[in-house]
Motif scaffolding. Structure first.
Motif, PDB file in Angstrom:
ATOM      1  N   MET A 306      77.888 105.942 109.881  1.00  0.00           N
ATOM      2  CA  MET A 306      78.551 105.597 108.621  1.00  0.00           C
ATOM      3  C   MET A 306      77.660 105.957 107.432  1.00  0.00           C
ATOM      4  O   MET A 306      78.125 106.541 106.450  1.00  0.00           O
ATOM      5  CB  MET A 306      78.891 104.099 108.611  1.00  0.00           C
ATOM      6  CG  MET A 306      79.751 103.682 107.432  1.00  0.00           C
ATOM      7  SD  MET A 306      81.411 104.375 107.600  1.00  0.00           S
ATOM      8  CE  MET A 306      82.055 104.059 105.942  1.00  0.00           C
ATOM      9  N   VAL A 307      76.376 105.633 107.535  1.00  0.00           N
ATOM     10  CA  VAL A 307      75.454 105.972 106.454  1.00  0.00           C
ATOM     11  C   VAL A 307      75.373 107.486 106.273  1.00  0.00           C
ATOM     12  O   VAL A 307      75.356 107.995 105.142  1.00  0.00           O
ATOM     13  CB  VAL A 307      74.065 105.370 106.711  1.00  0.00           C
ATOM     14  CG1 VAL A 307      73.047 105.879 105.688  1.00  0.00           C
ATOM     15  CG2 VAL A 307      74.134 103.852 106.655  1.00  0.00           C
ATOM     16  N   ALA A 308      75.336 108.232 107.383  1.00  0.00           N
ATOM     17  CA  ALA A 308      75.277 109.693 107.294  1.00  0.00           C
ATOM     18  C   ALA A 308      76.500 110.247 106.583  1.00  0.00           C
ATOM     19  O   ALA A 308      76.401 111.200 105.791  1.00  0.00           O
ATOM     20  CB  ALA A 308      75.154 110.300 108.693  1.00  0.00           C
ATOM     21  N   ALA A 309      77.658 109.668 106.836  1.00  0.00           N
ATOM     22  CA  ALA A 309      78.877 110.135 106.168  1.00  0.00           C
ATOM     23  C   ALA A 309      78.829 109.824 104.675  1.00  0.00           C
ATOM     24  O   ALA A 309      79.205 110.658 103.833  1.00  0.00           O
ATOM     25  CB  ALA A 309      80.106 109.493 106.810  1.00  0.00           C
ATOM     26  N   VAL A 310      78.355 108.634 104.308  1.00  0.00           N
ATOM     27  CA  VAL A 310      78.263 108.280 102.896  1.00  0.00           C
ATOM     28  C   VAL A 310      77.234 109.155 102.185  1.00  0.00           C
ATOM     29  O   VAL A 310      77.420 109.547 101.023  1.00  0.00           O
ATOM     30  CB  VAL A 310      77.902 106.785 102.738  1.00  0.00           C
ATOM     31  CG1 VAL A 310      77.708 106.424 101.270  1.00  0.00           C
ATOM     32  CG2 VAL A 310      79.001 105.904 103.337  1.00  0.00           C
ATOM     33  N   ARG A 311      76.160 109.512 102.895  1.00  0.00           N
ATOM     34  CA  ARG A 311      75.154 110.418 102.330  1.00  0.00           C
ATOM     35  C   ARG A 311      75.659 111.861 102.254  1.00  0.00           C
ATOM     36  O   ARG A 311      74.983 112.736 101.721  1.00  0.00           O
ATOM     37  CB  ARG A 311      73.872 110.374 103.181  1.00  0.00           C
ATOM     38  CG  ARG A 311      73.017 109.128 102.977  1.00  0.00           C
ATOM     39  CD  ARG A 311      71.795 109.155 103.899  1.00  0.00           C
ATOM     40  NE  ARG A 311      71.051 110.392 103.741  1.00  0.00           N
ATOM     41  CZ  ARG A 311      70.010 110.562 102.910  1.00  0.00           C
ATOM     42  NH1 ARG A 311      69.574 109.543 102.197  1.00  0.00           N
ATOM     43  NH2 ARG A 311      69.408 111.723 102.820  1.00  0.00           N
ATOM     44  N   ASP A 312      76.838 112.122 102.794  1.00  0.00           N
ATOM     45  CA  ASP A 312      77.453 113.454 102.835  1.00  0.00           C
ATOM     46  C   ASP A 312      76.657 114.408 103.722  1.00  0.00           C
ATOM     47  O   ASP A 312      76.559 115.599 103.453  1.00  0.00           O
ATOM     48  CB  ASP A 312      77.596 114.038 101.427  1.00  0.00           C
ATOM     49  CG  ASP A 312      78.689 115.111 101.368  1.00  0.00           C
ATOM     50  OD1 ASP A 312      79.534 115.151 102.282  1.00  0.00           O
ATOM     51  OD2 ASP A 312      78.697 115.913 100.413  1.00  0.00           O
ATOM     52  N   GLU A 313      76.116 113.871 104.810  1.00  0.00           N
ATOM     53  CA  GLU A 313      75.376 114.681 105.767  1.00  0.00           C
ATOM     54  C   GLU A 313      76.169 114.933 107.041  1.00  0.00           C
ATOM     55  O   GLU A 313      75.738 115.718 107.884  1.00  0.00           O
ATOM     56  CB  GLU A 313      74.060 113.982 106.122  1.00  0.00           C
ATOM     57  CG  GLU A 313      73.107 113.894 104.947  1.00  0.00           C
ATOM     58  CD  GLU A 313      71.890 113.029 105.227  1.00  0.00           C
ATOM     59  OE1 GLU A 313      70.905 113.157 104.482  1.00  0.00           O
ATOM     60  OE2 GLU A 313      71.930 112.227 106.178  1.00  0.00           O
ATOM     61  N   ALA A 314      77.270 114.260 107.220  1.00  0.00           N
ATOM     62  CA  ALA A 314      78.112 114.435 108.399  1.00  0.00           C
ATOM     63  C   ALA A 314      79.543 114.076 108.026  1.00  0.00           C
ATOM     64  O   ALA A 314      79.765 113.176 107.210  1.00  0.00           O
ATOM     65  CB  ALA A 314      77.617 113.545 109.545  1.00  0.00           C
ATOM     66  N   PRO A 315      80.521 114.775 108.606  1.00  0.00           N
ATOM     67  CA  PRO A 315      81.917 114.494 108.272  1.00  0.00           C
ATOM     68  C   PRO A 315      82.427 113.272 109.021  1.00  0.00           C
ATOM     69  O   PRO A 315      81.855 112.863 110.038  1.00  0.00           O
ATOM     70  CB  PRO A 315      82.631 115.753 108.753  1.00  0.00           C
ATOM     71  CG  PRO A 315      81.806 116.213 109.914  1.00  0.00           C
ATOM     72  CD  PRO A 315      80.385 115.886 109.556  1.00  0.00           C
ATOM     73  N   PRO A 316      83.510 112.673 108.547  1.00  0.00           N
ATOM     74  CA  PRO A 316      84.168 111.627 109.337  1.00  0.00           C
ATOM     75  C   PRO A 316      84.647 112.186 110.672  1.00  0.00           C
ATOM     76  O   PRO A 316      84.924 113.390 110.787  1.00  0.00           O
ATOM     77  CB  PRO A 316      85.352 111.207 108.460  1.00  0.00           C
ATOM     78  CG  PRO A 316      85.022 111.699 107.090  1.00  0.00           C
ATOM     79  CD  PRO A 316      84.198 112.925 107.270  1.00  0.00           C
ATOM     80  N   ARG A 317      84.749 111.337 111.674  1.00  0.00           N
ATOM     81  CA  ARG A 317      85.260 111.786 112.978  1.00  0.00           C
ATOM     82  C   ARG A 317      86.706 112.262 112.852  1.00  0.00           C
ATOM     83  O   ARG A 317      87.122 113.222 113.504  1.00  0.00           O
ATOM     84  CB  ARG A 317      85.182 110.642 113.988  1.00  0.00           C
ATOM     85  CG  ARG A 317      83.765 110.125 114.255  1.00  0.00           C
ATOM     86  CD  ARG A 317      83.001 111.003 115.200  1.00  0.00           C
ATOM     87  NE  ARG A 317      81.635 110.514 115.395  1.00  0.00           N
ATOM     88  CZ  ARG A 317      81.314 109.605 116.303  1.00  0.00           C
ATOM     89  NH1 ARG A 317      82.227 109.079 117.084  1.00  0.00           N
ATOM     90  NH2 ARG A 317      80.048 109.214 116.418  1.00  0.00           N
ATOM     91  N   ALA A 318      87.494 111.556 112.026  1.00  0.00           N
ATOM     92  CA  ALA A 318      88.888 111.931 111.776  1.00  0.00           C
ATOM     93  C   ALA A 318      89.220 111.504 110.359  1.00  0.00           C
ATOM     94  O   ALA A 318      89.035 110.347 110.012  1.00  0.00           O
ATOM     95  CB  ALA A 318      89.816 111.244 112.778  1.00  0.00           C
ATOM     96  N   ALA A 319      89.665 112.454 109.528  1.00  0.00           N
ATOM     97  CA  ALA A 319      90.023 112.149 108.148  1.00  0.00           C
ATOM     98  C   ALA A 319      91.481 112.526 107.945  1.00  0.00           C
ATOM     99  O   ALA A 319      91.803 113.623 107.491  1.00  0.00           O
ATOM    100  CB  ALA A 319      89.114 112.921 107.192  1.00  0.00           C
ATOM    101  N   LEU A 320      92.362 111.612 108.306  1.00  0.00           N
ATOM    102  CA  LEU A 320      93.808 111.889 108.294  1.00  0.00           C
ATOM    103  C   LEU A 320      94.555 111.110 107.234  1.00  0.00           C
ATOM    104  O   LEU A 320      95.648 111.515 106.841  1.00  0.00           O
ATOM    105  CB  LEU A 320      94.392 111.535 109.677  1.00  0.00           C
ATOM    106  CG  LEU A 320      93.738 112.226 110.881  1.00  0.00           C
ATOM    107  CD1 LEU A 320      94.365 111.717 112.179  1.00  0.00           C
ATOM    108  CD2 LEU A 320      93.870 113.736 110.771  1.00  0.00           C
TER     109      LEU A 320
END
Length: 324
Positions: A306-320
């Motif tokens: 979750m932190v990695a996604a907020v840091r914009d270092e990894a995408p969400p698993r599913a963004a629908l």
């Protein structure tokens, strides 16, 4: 809606986001790189081959129970398994031969059954480290800050990783008592940053010695070692200053899991410290820590993702949501 808007901006550090942590490399393998190419913080699971660890569920003296825990940690997202044979705190004497008997055959079994799981051995003794590395360990976790100066030489000779720690001069298996660090009076500085100065200087010197002894720079982890040689105020301040520690240029290990500073802050025993641990974990991950030693692998992995996604270092698993 364009594809770019659906997928978000290219991954990277956004405005106001602290610098990313330094990647960890063990035996030439960059640890934490996902199939999507994103680099995420690493979970180091804990298996203690002891009868007296402070957190009872981590006491895994039975061989089959311990290997089952290792398989479970791997399935839940741990990439390193940290194996210890002696309680860190005060307790019955365990000599080197006993420690080797508790740890080394288990390291060999993990290497055979879960070959992709990296193995760390939590020891301050060079003799134990040497046997564990020969059995397949990839990392030596020296939680007592070079008490045995030959330990880092073992790591360098074998080309494995090493954890450089800070204990304020405490010797193995002792608890802190009225520990003090110098205050600073630099303009604009927090007087408590004398502790941070001491930790940074100690870790920088230890890391330089490790590299001089042959440990690859990317395989040298630095650890402020919360609770060791520190009171709760000290450990909280080091957590605030995670970014300064991450700036040392080596992968930063945070061993926060269920520790006394979490328990004393919240007034909770070890079995009720998960929420506090995860809060501390999220802060440290945001500020650039790279590796997290954890009793609770699945929960820690979710927090780090979750932190990695907020840091914009990894995408969400599913963004629908909102895109149908």
């Amino acid at each position: 809606m364009t594809e770019a808007l659906c997928q978000g901006a290219p991954h990277g550090r956004g405005v106001g986001v602290p610098a990313a942590g330094t990647p960890l490399v063990l035996r030439g393998r960059e640890v934490g790189r996902g199939p999507d190419g994103a680099l995420r913080p690493v979970v180091m699971a804990i298996v203690n081959r002891t009868t007296d660890s402070f957190y009872a569920p981590a006491r895994l003296t039975d061989d089959d129970a311990a290997i089952e825990a290792a398989h479970r940690a791997w399935a839940e997202g741990a990439q390193i398994l940290d194996v210890g044979g002696v309680r860190a705190g005060v307790g019955p004497e365990v000599d080197a031969a006993q420690e080797i008997a508790r740890v080394v055959p288990f390291v060999a079994r993990v290497r055979e059954e879960i070959p992709d799981l990296l193995v760390s051995v939590d020891t301050w003794r060079a003799a134990v480290a040497r046997e564990a590395v020969a059995a397949g360990a990839d990392l030596v976790n020296d939680t007592w800050a070079g008490h045995d100066p030959a330990l880092v030489e073992v790591a360098g000779e074998a080309g494995v990783g090493v954890v450089c720690s800070h204990t304020g001069g405490a010797v193995p298996r002792t608890d802190p008592f009225r520990v003090e660090y110098p205050t600073v009076d630099r303009p604009g500085a927090d007087p408590r940053d004398g502790l941070v100065d001491d930790v940074v200087a100690t870790l920088r010197a230890a890391a330089a010695r490790a590299v001089a002894c042959g440990v690859p720079a990317g395989s040298v982890l630095v650890d402020p070692t919360h609770d060791f040689g520190k009171n709760t105020w000290h450990s909280l301040h080091l957590l605030r200053r995670t970014a300064a520690l991450a700036g040392l240029g080596h992968p930063l290990l945070m061993a926060l899991s269920r520790k006394d500073f979490v328990g004393e802050t919240l007034g909770l025993p070890p079995d009720q410290r998960l929420s506090g641990t995860l809060a501390a974990t999220s802060l440290a991950a945001w500020m650039g820590a790279s590796v997290f030693r954890a009793h609770d692998v699945a929960a820690t992995r979710q927090v780090l993702d979750m932190v990695a996604a907020v840091r914009d270092e990894a995408p969400p698993r599913a963004a629908l949501r909102g895109l149908g």
